[in-house]
Design a protein around this motif. Structure first.
Motif, PDB file in Angstrom:
ATOM      1  N   ASP A 480       0.841  -1.213   0.000  1.00  0.00           N
ATOM      2  CA  ASP A 480       0.000   0.000   0.000  1.00  0.00           C
ATOM      3  C   ASP A 480       0.866   1.249   0.000  1.00  0.00           C
ATOM      4  O   ASP A 480       0.549   2.248  -0.669  1.00  0.00           O
ATOM      5  CB  ASP A 480      -0.917  -0.027   1.227  1.00  0.00           C
ATOM      6  CG  ASP A 480      -1.936   1.101   1.206  1.00  0.00           C
ATOM      7  OD1 ASP A 480      -2.615   1.259   0.156  1.00  0.00           O
ATOM      8  OD2 ASP A 480      -2.067   1.822   2.209  1.00  0.00           O
ATOM      9  N   SER A 483       2.222   1.722  -3.481  1.00  0.00           N
ATOM     10  CA  SER A 483       1.134   2.195  -4.338  1.00  0.00           C
ATOM     11  C   SER A 483       0.885   3.678  -4.118  1.00  0.00           C
ATOM     12  O   SER A 483       0.715   4.455  -5.084  1.00  0.00           O
ATOM     13  CB  SER A 483      -0.139   1.387  -4.048  1.00  0.00           C
ATOM     14  OG  SER A 483      -1.232   1.897  -4.773  1.00  0.00           O
ATOM     15  N   GLN A 487       1.316   6.986  -6.783  1.00  0.00           N
ATOM     16  CA  GLN A 487       0.232   7.920  -7.105  1.00  0.00           C
ATOM     17  C   GLN A 487       0.572   9.350  -6.687  1.00  0.00           C
ATOM     18  O   GLN A 487       0.175  10.313  -7.360  1.00  0.00           O
ATOM     19  CB  GLN A 487      -1.062   7.471  -6.423  1.00  0.00           C
ATOM     20  CG  GLN A 487      -1.562   6.126  -6.953  1.00  0.00           C
ATOM     21  CD  GLN A 487      -3.012   5.872  -6.621  1.00  0.00           C
ATOM     22  OE1 GLN A 487      -3.898   6.502  -7.199  1.00  0.00           O
ATOM     23  NE2 GLN A 487      -3.249   4.946  -5.704  1.00  0.00           N
ATOM     24  N   LEU A 497      -7.719  -1.300  -5.906  1.00  0.00           N
ATOM     25  CA  LEU A 497      -6.671  -2.297  -6.120  1.00  0.00           C
ATOM     26  C   LEU A 497      -7.180  -3.664  -5.660  1.00  0.00           C
ATOM     27  O   LEU A 497      -7.602  -3.849  -4.529  1.00  0.00           O
ATOM     28  CB  LEU A 497      -5.415  -1.894  -5.354  1.00  0.00           C
ATOM     29  CG  LEU A 497      -4.149  -2.717  -5.632  1.00  0.00           C
ATOM     30  CD1 LEU A 497      -2.908  -1.840  -5.491  1.00  0.00           C
ATOM     31  CD2 LEU A 497      -4.036  -3.903  -4.663  1.00  0.00           C
ATOM     32  N   ILE A 518      -6.115  -2.880 -11.185  1.00  0.00           N
ATOM     33  CA  ILE A 518      -6.369  -1.494 -10.771  1.00  0.00           C
ATOM     34  C   ILE A 518      -7.350  -0.866 -11.747  1.00  0.00           C
ATOM     35  O   ILE A 518      -7.422  -1.253 -12.919  1.00  0.00           O
ATOM     36  CB  ILE A 518      -5.066  -0.658 -10.716  1.00  0.00           C
ATOM     37  CG1 ILE A 518      -4.344  -0.699 -12.075  1.00  0.00           C
ATOM     38  CG2 ILE A 518      -4.137  -1.163  -9.606  1.00  0.00           C
ATOM     39  CD1 ILE A 518      -3.081   0.182 -12.140  1.00  0.00           C
ATOM     40  N   LEU A 543       2.058  -5.065  -9.185  1.00  0.00           N
ATOM     41  CA  LEU A 543       1.533  -3.700  -9.179  1.00  0.00           C
ATOM     42  C   LEU A 543       2.119  -2.895 -10.335  1.00  0.00           C
ATOM     43  O   LEU A 543       1.394  -2.208 -11.065  1.00  0.00           O
ATOM     44  CB  LEU A 543       1.863  -3.033  -7.843  1.00  0.00           C
ATOM     45  CG  LEU A 543       1.509  -1.544  -7.749  1.00  0.00           C
ATOM     46  CD1 LEU A 543       0.010  -1.330  -7.897  1.00  0.00           C
ATOM     47  CD2 LEU A 543       2.007  -0.958  -6.424  1.00  0.00           C
TER      48      LEU A 543
END
Length: 553
Positions: A480, A483, A487, A497, A518, A543
C-alpha cells in the motif's frame, strides 16, 4: 430432390405387431462380442492385411478381450488359408478364444474350409446364403424352395465334414441380406436349417440375422429380431446373433435395439470398418454400455494405442469426430462449453462424487487413455475465459482471478482470430507472460526498502523516462505504501486495487505469483502479474505490471 418415386421401402415388418423390447430402458449385460475385423473388415480394405499384419491384429483383439474372432474366409485365398493354419499350428489361439470362419453354401468351399480347420480346438463354422427378394430374383434367379435347398444342403454337408475333421466345431447360419427378406421366409429357412442341426444344450447353434444392407429405421430391425427370437425352433438352444451394417448411419442403434429385442451376440468391428459404410462399431457399443455403468467385458482403457495399431495395420483413418476414438470427441472449443467443463471438473475436486457427471463429457476421458491436458479444452477464436483459465491452471499452475481471466480471454481470442489458428497451451502461456508478467515499461521497478515499521514508510526505486527516481510513501502495509508513493509522486491515478497471490512451481525453483488489478479514471480495470522467489517482490512486480499496462493503454 428429383426421382424420389423410384425408391420404395424394401424391408418387411413382422406379421405380428409386438414391441416388447421398447419397454426396456437400457442393456443390462453385454452380448457375446464377435470381432469380424479380420474377415468382413479386412475384405473391405483397399489393400488387405498380409499374414504378419493379420497376426498382429489378431493378438490385439485377444488383448482387448474378444472371446470370438472371425479370422477369415479360408477358401477365398491362399493368404486366408495360411493365416488360419498358422494360428492353429503355432498354437496362437488362447484356450478361451473361439475362432470363426465363413463359408458359402457350396460344396467345394465347405470342404476347403474344413481342411483349413483341421486340429482347431474351438471353431464356429459360419454358413450363409442370400435370401432377399433382390438376391433371389436378380442374382440367383431361384425360387424360395431352391434357396432353402441351398441352405439345407450346406447345413447337411457341414455336419458331414465336421464328423470327418479333427477339431471341435459349432455351427452358425446367416440368411444373408436378412433385412430385405420377407420375415416369414427368413423364419422358415432358419428353422429348416435348425431342423437339420437339431441343437441341444451341449451343442447350441448360432442364427445370425444380418442387416447386410441397413434398409429401415432401427425400430423395424428390432421388431424383426424380436419376431425371429420368439419363433425360432429349438429357441433355448439357439444363440440369436446380430450383424448390423451402417448404410443408413444407424448401425449402433440397430445393434442396441436388436439386443433389447432378443439379440444375444453382436458381430462387428473396431471403429466400424467394413464394406461400404462399414459394420457396426463395437467400440461405440461397448463404451455406450460403459457410460451406463455396465461392464462391456472388453478392455478399451487405451484407445489411443488401439487407434494407432488399427490405422497402421489397416491404412484407414478414423475421423476426428468418431465416437470415443476420434481426436476431438472430448474437445470443447466453445467458450460456454469450456466454462461449464472447467467448473464441472473443479466441482468434482471439491465434492468427490461417486458418479461421473461432468457437463458435456459423457465419460471420463482418463478411463479410455485420453488426457485432460490437450484433449478436453483447446483454444481458438471461439473459446472463452473459462477454457483459457483452465488450461493455464492445469498445465502451468496459474489460478487467475475470474475478472483477469476475462481480460486475458479477449487478448488470446484476438491473437487466434488474427492468426486464424488454434493456439497451443505454450502459445497461450507466452501471451499471458508477454502481456502481464513483470512488465517493466514505461516504468521499471528496481527495488524497495522499508524505512519505518510503524507507518510502513517505504522507499521504492524506479526508472522512468530514462531517469532513476526514489519515491517514498506510507500506507497500511508495504504494498500500500509503494502504491501511494506511485500515485503521489509519479503522476499516476487509479483506484480499487484487487490482489491475489499463491505459490507457484515453475521448473525447479519454488516461486510466488501475484495478480493485481487497478481501475483507471474511466472505470477500466488493468491487470498485472508478478513472479518472484520472494512473495513481496512478486506483489510489487504485479503492481508495476498493472500500472504499466494502464500507462500503455
Amino acid at each position: 430432390m428429383k426421382n424420389v418415386d423410384k425408391y420404395a421401402r424394401g424391408y418387411f415388418m413382422p406379421p405380428v405387431s409386438s414391441m416388447k423390447w421398447a419397454q426396456k430402458e437400457y442393456i443390462t449385460e453385454p452380448p457375446t462380442w464377435c470381432s469380424v475385423d479380420l474377415r468382413d473388415g479386412n475384405q473391405a480394405l483397399i489393400v488387405p492385411m498380409n499374414l504378419e499384419e493379420k497376426l498382429e491384429y489378431f493378438q490385439m483383439l485377444v488383448e482387448i478381450g474378444f472371446k470370438e474372432i472371425e479370422v477369415g474366409f479360408p477358401a477365398a485365398s491362399e493368404t486366408e488359408f495360411t493365416f488360419l493354419r498358422t494360428l492353429i499350428e503355432q498354437n496362437l489361439i488362447p484356450d478361451d478364444v473361439t475362432i470363426q470362419v465363413l463359408t458359402q453354401s457350396r460344396e467345394h468351399i465347405i470342404r476347403k474350409t474344413f481342411e483349413s480347420l483341421k486340429g482347431a480346438k474351438k471353431a464356429v463354422v459360419h454358413l450363409y446364403n442370400s435370401t432377399s427378394v433382390a438376391q433371389r430374383e436378380q442374382v440367383f434367379r431361384k425360387s424360395k424352395e431352391e434357396i432353402i435347398a441351398i441352405a439345407v444342403n450346406g447345413a447337411k454337408l457341414l455336419m458331414e465334414c465336421a464328423a470327418e475333421t479333427e477339431g471341435n466345431f459349432q455351427f452358425q447360419y446367416s440368411p444373408e441380406s436378412f433385412t430385405g427378406t420377407e420375415i416369414e421366409f427368413a423364419l422358415d429357412i432358419c428353422n429348416r436349417v435348425l431342423d437339420v442341426w437339431r441343437p441341444t444344450a451341449d451343442q447350441p447353434v448360432i442364427i445370425n440375422l444380418p442387416a447386410t444392407v441397413s434398409m429401415s429405421m432401427p425400430h423395424v430391425y428390432a421388431s424383426q429380431i424380436e419376431y425371429m427370437s420368439e419363433n425360432l425352433n429349438y429357441r433355448d438352444h439357439v444363440i440369436v446373433s446380430l450383424h448390423p451394417h451402417n448404410d443408413r448411419g444407424t448401425g449402433v442403434a440397430d445393434a442396441e435395439l436388436g439386443v433389447l429385442a432378443g439379440g444375444q451376440r453382436v458381430e462387428g468391428t473396431l471403429f466400424g470398418n467394413g464394406e461400404r459404410t462399414g459394420n457396426v462399431d463395437i467400440i461405440t457399443l461397448a463404451l455406450n454400455m460403459y457410460a451406463h455403468g455396465v461392464d462391456p467385458k472388453l478392455n478399451f482403457t487405451n484407445i489411443p494405442e488401439i487407434l494407432s495399431v488399427y490405422e497402421r495395420l489397416t491404412k484407414m483413418k478414423v475421423s476426428e469426430r468418431h465416437p470415443y476414438g476420434g481426436e476431438l470427441v472430448f474437445t470443447a472449443f466453445s467458450g460456454s462449453h469450456q466454462d461449464a467443463i472447467a467448473k464441472g471438473m473443479k466441482w468434482r475436486e471439491e465434492e468427490t462424487p461417486q458418479h461421473w457427471n461432468v457437463p458435456y463429457l459423457l465419460i471420463d476421458p482418463l478411463d479410455i487413455g485420453r488426457q485432460y491436458e490437450g484433449d478436453i479444452i483447446r483454444i481458438n477464436s471461439q473459446s472463452g475465459k473459462g477454457g483459457i483459465g483452465y488450461i493455464l491452471q492445469q498445465q502451468y499452475g496459474l489460478d487467475l482471478p475470474m475478472a483477469m481471466r476475462e481480460n486475458l480471454g479477449y487478448l488470446v481470442k484476438g491473437v487466434s482470430d488474427r492468426k486464424q489458428k488454434e493456439l497451443q497451451p505454450e502459445e497461450i502461456y507466452d501471451i499471458f507472460k508477454e502481456g502481464y508478467v513483470n512488465v517493466q515499461t514505461p516504468i521499471a521497478f528496481e527495488h524497495f526498502r522499508l524505512l519505518n515499521q510503524e507507518d510502513f514508510q517505504t522507499s521504492v526505486t524506479i526508472q522512468m523516462n530514462g531517469e532513476v527516481k526514489e519515491l517514498t510513501g506510507t500506507g497500511n502495509g508495504r504494498l500500500d505504501a509503494i502504491s501511494n508513493a506511485l500515485q503521489e509522486h509519479a503522476g499516476i491515478t487509479y483506484s480499487n486495487l484487487v490482489y491475489k497471490e499463491h505459490a507457484l512451481e515453475l521448473g525447479s525453483k519454488s516461486q510466488a505469483i501475484s495478480y493485481i488489478g487497478i481501475t483507471d479514471e474511466k472505470g477500466v480495470v488493468h491487470w498485472g502479474c508478478g513472479v518472484d522467489v520472494d512473495i513481496m517482490n512478486s506483489s510489487v512486480k504485479a503492481l508495476f505490471s498493472a500500472v504499466n499496462n494502464m500507462q500503455r493503454m
